[in-house]
Design an enzyme around this catalytic site. Structure first.
Site, mmCIF file in Angstrom:
data_model
loop_
_atom_site.group_PDB
_atom_site.id
_atom_site.type_symbol
_atom_site.label_atom_id
_atom_site.label_comp_id
_atom_site.label_asym_id
_atom_site.label_seq_id
_atom_site.Cartn_x
_atom_site.Cartn_y
_atom_site.Cartn_z
ATOM 1 N N ASP A 101 76.519 11.758 59.980
ATOM 2 C CA ASP A 101 76.584 10.710 58.959
ATOM 3 C C ASP A 101 77.595 9.628 59.343
ATOM 4 O O ASP A 101 78.275 9.048 58.495
ATOM 5 C CB ASP A 101 76.954 11.316 57.599
ATOM 6 C CG ASP A 101 76.324 10.555 56.442
ATOM 7 O OD1 ASP A 101 75.568 9.607 56.707
ATOM 8 O OD2 ASP A 101 76.591 10.912 55.289
ATOM 9 N N PHE A 158 81.987 2.079 51.565
ATOM 10 C CA PHE A 158 81.692 3.506 51.667
ATOM 11 C C PHE A 158 81.526 3.889 53.145
ATOM 12 O O PHE A 158 81.127 3.067 53.956
ATOM 13 C CB PHE A 158 80.384 3.837 50.942
ATOM 14 C CG PHE A 158 80.480 3.838 49.437
ATOM 15 C CD1 PHE A 158 80.963 4.951 48.765
ATOM 16 C CD2 PHE A 158 80.075 2.741 48.688
ATOM 17 C CE1 PHE A 158 81.029 4.981 47.377
ATOM 18 C CE2 PHE A 158 80.145 2.751 47.297
ATOM 19 C CZ PHE A 158 80.620 3.876 46.643
ATOM 20 N N GLY A 159 81.781 5.147 53.465
ATOM 21 C CA GLY A 159 81.400 5.658 54.780
ATOM 22 C C GLY A 159 82.559 6.180 55.595
ATOM 23 O O GLY A 159 83.683 5.710 55.472
ATOM 24 N N ASN A 168 69.523 0.268 59.113
ATOM 25 C CA ASN A 168 70.228 -0.783 58.353
ATOM 26 C C ASN A 168 71.079 -1.661 59.260
ATOM 27 O O ASN A 168 72.276 -1.838 59.047
ATOM 28 C CB ASN A 168 71.085 -0.162 57.239
ATOM 29 C CG ASN A 168 72.091 0.853 57.758
ATOM 30 O OD1 ASN A 168 71.948 1.364 58.860
ATOM 31 N ND2 ASN A 168 73.102 1.138 56.971
ATOM 32 N N HIS A 224 67.969 9.054 51.045
ATOM 33 C CA HIS A 224 69.345 9.140 50.526
ATOM 34 C C HIS A 224 69.167 9.391 49.033
ATOM 35 O O HIS A 224 68.908 8.465 48.266
ATOM 36 C CB HIS A 224 70.078 7.822 50.790
ATOM 37 C CG HIS A 224 71.353 7.644 50.018
ATOM 38 N ND1 HIS A 224 72.505 8.304 50.334
ATOM 39 C CD2 HIS A 224 71.648 6.896 48.934
ATOM 40 C CE1 HIS A 224 73.466 7.966 49.484
ATOM 41 N NE2 HIS A 224 72.967 7.112 48.622
ATOM 42 N N HIS A 241 72.074 14.264 53.818
ATOM 43 C CA HIS A 241 73.412 14.601 53.299
ATOM 44 C C HIS A 241 73.451 15.088 51.844
ATOM 45 O O HIS A 241 74.053 14.442 50.998
ATOM 46 C CB HIS A 241 74.430 13.466 53.520
ATOM 47 C CG HIS A 241 74.022 12.084 53.094
ATOM 48 N ND1 HIS A 241 74.469 10.967 53.752
ATOM 49 C CD2 HIS A 241 73.259 11.633 52.076
ATOM 50 C CE1 HIS A 241 73.993 9.895 53.162
ATOM 51 N NE2 HIS A 241 73.255 10.274 52.147
ATOM 52 N N LEU A 266 74.832 2.805 63.983
ATOM 53 C CA LEU A 266 75.451 2.290 65.211
ATOM 54 C C LEU A 266 75.747 0.800 65.120
ATOM 55 O O LEU A 266 76.362 0.229 66.015
ATOM 56 C CB LEU A 266 74.572 2.606 66.422
ATOM 57 C CG LEU A 266 74.418 4.115 66.707
ATOM 58 C CD1 LEU A 266 73.512 4.358 67.897
ATOM 59 C CD2 LEU A 266 75.777 4.779 66.932
ATOM 60 N N ARG A 267 75.318 0.149 64.065
ATOM 61 C CA ARG A 267 75.751 -1.217 63.699
ATOM 62 C C ARG A 267 75.275 -2.331 64.635
ATOM 63 O O ARG A 267 75.586 -3.486 64.392
ATOM 64 C CB ARG A 267 77.276 -1.309 63.587
ATOM 65 C CG ARG A 267 77.905 -0.306 62.618
ATOM 66 C CD ARG A 267 77.664 -0.682 61.187
ATOM 67 N NE ARG A 267 78.451 0.152 60.291
ATOM 68 C CZ ARG A 267 77.980 0.675 59.157
ATOM 69 N NH1 ARG A 267 76.742 0.430 58.781
ATOM 70 N NH2 ARG A 267 78.745 1.390 58.381
#
Lengths: 451, 325
Positions: free
Chosen positions: A314, A332-333, A104, A189, A241, A73-74
């Site tokens: 994800d 990425f993402g 993160n 991960h 994932h 969610l940053r």
């Protein structure tokens, strides 16, 4: 800000889907305030008390709100990519009523203050419920264990180094051991970083495009190692994932051997393959990378058989500056919250899985892994609901996302399954009719950035 | 009007080109070879046009070749050498493209260290773009000049047996070359240690060898690749000494090839790493200098076609806008 919602609401004319009890059939559901009072095929017998608000589901599906066990969610730190507000709005538009967000952020969620900040901010927004993972290691550096016990007391659901693998075997061993002290879960991960230096799946397409490849073995080797460490420590482990056929086999064997292991995958890995990278499409640059068709099929089979317990969005929002770059430099993402349900319903429309089984992997299954009292329709449970039309078709247009970031690898894809209404603690937090009328009256946004 | 035999706006790679289009580019290039050997080398074909060499990677040879080609066609040339580090810090690649586009060049020749970057840039401009090498992806003008060299010497490409030796993994030259040669009906072998062979490369139609002696047996053409030390992120090969011992081209290994086999190298050569000087300088066999010469002719043909197609494209767009209003 409205506090607890008062009054009763009757949801009638619904096809009720409750994977926890295995119920799939016509029914009615009554809520009072934040709670579910009761549900039954014919709860009211046509006599609904006059003081009850009525929601006519129009024969559509009424299911527990989705529980998304993996999203970024940053906030705090990268609010230009997503915030708790924009992410919360994206979540409820996608029928998600509970989110487990990765640690993160900046600062990283390796102390109680950041965790509590996020929890408090999200609570005030009254959108989707937000729970946090704690960092497994300090600063996500993969070296020293974070204060897992204290973080758990502050509300951390489980522990992970987010998008990085806990790569050092000794650190992973101790993380599993230490977490087991408190019965806590480690989420990995699973990707050996020294093998995963490329930018897309290794193979013919990467070779053709001149892009450096990430071999499947990066995931397989890490999972195999981790299974040994889980057996050695007796810890609880969840693989996030997973994306290869071998990963499914490894998890299946571990479960058979009685290890405390679970796993999830994301819609990217059962609905797309490496061909989506196409002409250097950076929106399809994901971690782990999109793999070959055989692996995609194996992931579908893993979901069918139940080896793969859950489906997570994800959600990894990236702003256009991070994606409008040469492929090797791009971040990425992929954005995932707003397409989670519709793309997952593809499993039902393709007749790979029963509708109830798809919903199970999006609700009660992830809730149970994380120890959350959510994802069920039952007396006394919180009224976290989603009403959706499983058949209604629409086209994914990322520019219309509520999320601040538009990096969906599904952009332009026709999908089936529309969220009509999302309810959190008895409050309607998303209503597609309201959303659609708002968007048509809204002045057209400039599309200057689409050149 | 766009060139009906090559109607594309850009030349981003060999992939996707038909044998007829490749032959047409080679025919057009061939005409310039004679002109370049004459006294009067400059034509008026692109008088008043502008080409820009936009190089995000150090290059002397390719940039000079593009510059000379444009000048011989009478175009104005701008050279821009951009350090990638400053690009990542400040202006993005797309900003650079938009900025340059506003200056109305006719053709951009672009080199970039990232695969796919030239395409990304081409999508944002109105002019023609020729890929001067992108990452480990493609380097189409190099493949065309190699093909022209072979065709002039051997009279054909179809049916020839070509060995491409060395760092295929990191080489855009190798990719463009085997794509072109396979399209034109040649057989291609790649010869390298396993660490320098891209995964699943055999699915693209090449035969894979790890032994020079076996791989060079009866080949018509030996293409050596530069060992790109600057691209090596890890230890792909233990040492130069060992590499030369097993994969360097010397007389003994060359003896396996046909007696009239040609030796090619895209340059710049690492003498004593991938090729022995004795072989590289053999005037009977080595066509390395000819490759450089023909490179100018190929780039003249490509620039001329793309510059004219760019004008046609912009006229088409203008007409579309008129129809729209």
């Amino acid at each position: 800000m409205s506090a607890i919602k008062a009054g009763r609401t009757a949801y009638v004319n619904a096809r009720i889907l409750d994977p926890a009890s295995g119920f799939d059939g016509p029914g009615e559901l009554l809520t009072n305030g934040e709670d579910i009072v009761d549900l039954a095929p014919s709860l009211f017998d046509g006599k609904i008390p006059s003081d009850v608000e009525i929601v006519d589901c129009g024969g559509h599906c009424l299911a527990p709100g989705l529980v998304d066990m993996r999203a970024q969610l940053r906030e705090p730190g990268e609010e230009h990519k997503e915030s708790l507000k924009s992410g919360g709005e994206a979540a409820v538009a996608g029928g998600v009523t509970t989110i487990a967000c990765l640690p993160n952020t900046n600062p990283i969620m390796d102390d109680e203050a950041t965790l509590e900040f996020v929890a408090r901010r999200a609570r005030l927004l009254q959108l989707s419920k937000v729970y946090c993972y704690g960092a497994a290691t300090k600063g996500l550096q993969g070296k020293e264990l974070a204060e897992m016990g204290l973080l758990a007391k502050a509300g951390a659901l489980a522990f992970t180094d987010a998008t990085k693998a806990i790569a050092d075997a000794q650190v992973m061993r101790r993380a599993l051991s230490y977490a087991a002290t408190f019965g806590l879960l480690i989420v990995q991960h699973a990707e050996e970083p020294t093998l995963a230096t490329g930018v897309m799946a290794a193979g013919e397409i990467a070779t053709r495009m001149g892009l450096s490849g990430i071999p499947r073995e990066a995931e397989i080797i890490m999972l195999e190692r981790d299974m040994r460490l889980v057996a050695m420590t007796g810890g609880r482990y969840h693989a996030a994932h997973i994306s290869t056929s071998d990963s499914v086999a490894i998890i299946a064997k571990a479960k058979k051997d009685g290890l405390k292991v679970t796993c999830d995958t994301a819609p990217f890995y059962f609905a797309l393959n490496e061909l989506a990278v196409g002409d250097y499409r950076t929106f399809a640059k994901l971690s782990p990378p999109l793999r070959g068709e055989e692996d995609r099929v194996a992931i579908v089979e893993g979901l069918q058989s139940g080896v793969i317990d859950a489906i997570a969005s994800d959600h990894a929002p990236q702003d256009s500056d991070s994606k409008r770059l040469p492929f090797p430099q791009a971040a990425f993402g992929g954005s995932g919250l707003e397409t989670l349900l519709a793309v997952s319903l593809g499993l039902y429309h393709n007749e790979d899985m029963k509708l109830l089984d798809v919903i199970r992997r999006l609700t009660v299954a992830p809730a149970q892994i994380l120890g959350l009292d959510a994802g069920q329709l039952a007396k006394g449970k919180k009224a976290d609901l989603v009403i959706f039309d499983p058949d209604r078709g629409w086209k994914v247009i990322a520019d219309k996302f509520k999320s601040k970031s538009k990096n969906s690898p599904f952009d332009g894809r026709p999908v089936q399954g529309q969220v009509l209404r999302t309810v959190v603690d008895g409050r309607t937090v998303f209503d597609v009719l309201a959303a659609e009328s708002a968007s048509t009256s809204e002045p057209k946004r400039a599309t200057a950035k689409k050149r | 009007m766009r060139d009906p035999a090559f109607p594309h706006r850009h030349l981003l790679g060999i992939e996707g080109l038909s044998p007829a289009e490749i032959n047409y580019l080679l025919d057009r290039s061939d005409r310039y070879v004679g002109i370049n050997r004459g006294a009067e080398k400059t034509s008026e074909a692109l008088r008043g046009r502008t080409t820009v060499n936009l190089f995000f990677e150090n290059s002397t040879r390719t940039r000079t070749s593009f510059e000379l080609a444009a000048k011989r066609l009478g175009a104005s040339v701008i050279n821009m050498q951009v350090e990638t580090s400053s690009v990542t810090k400040g202006e993005t690649l797309i900003d650079t493209a938009v900025t340059l586009n506003a200056m109305h060049p006719d053709v951009l020749a672009v080199r970039h260290p990232d695969s796919g970057a030239v395409k990304l840039l081409a999508d944002k401009v109105n002019c023609g773009v020729v890929n001067g090498g992108d990452g480990s992806h493609e380097h189409p003008t190099q493949a065309l000049l190699d093909a022209l060299t072979i065709r002039r010497r051997k009279g054909r490409l179809n049916g020839l047996l070509v060995a491409i030796c060395g760092d295929v993994l990191h080489s855009r030259v190798a990719r463009s070359n085997f794509l072109l040669l396979l399209t034109m009906g040649a057989r291609v072998r790649i010869i390298a240690p396993r660490t320098l062979i891209p995964s699943a490369v055999e699915r693209l139609g090449v035969e894979v060898f790890t032994d020079m002696t076996a791989g060079l047996k009866d080949v018509d053409i030996v293409m050596m690749l530069r060992v790109q030390n600057e691209r090596m992120r890890g230890s792909f090969i233990p040492s130069i000494r060992e590499y030369f011992h097993f994969f360097g081209l010397d007389r003994a290994k060359l003896a396996q090839a046909k007696p009239d086999a040609l030796i090619m190298h895209p340059g710049p050569m690492n003498r004593g790493t991938e090729i022995d000087s004795d072989v590289a300088d053999d005037v009977e066999r080595s066509v390395i200098r000819e490759q450089v010469e023909l490179g100018v002719a190929v780039r003249m043909a490509v620039l001329e076609i793309l510059a004219n197609n760019a004008v046609a494209h912009n006229e088409e767009s203008a007409n579309l806008r008129k129809v729209g209003t």
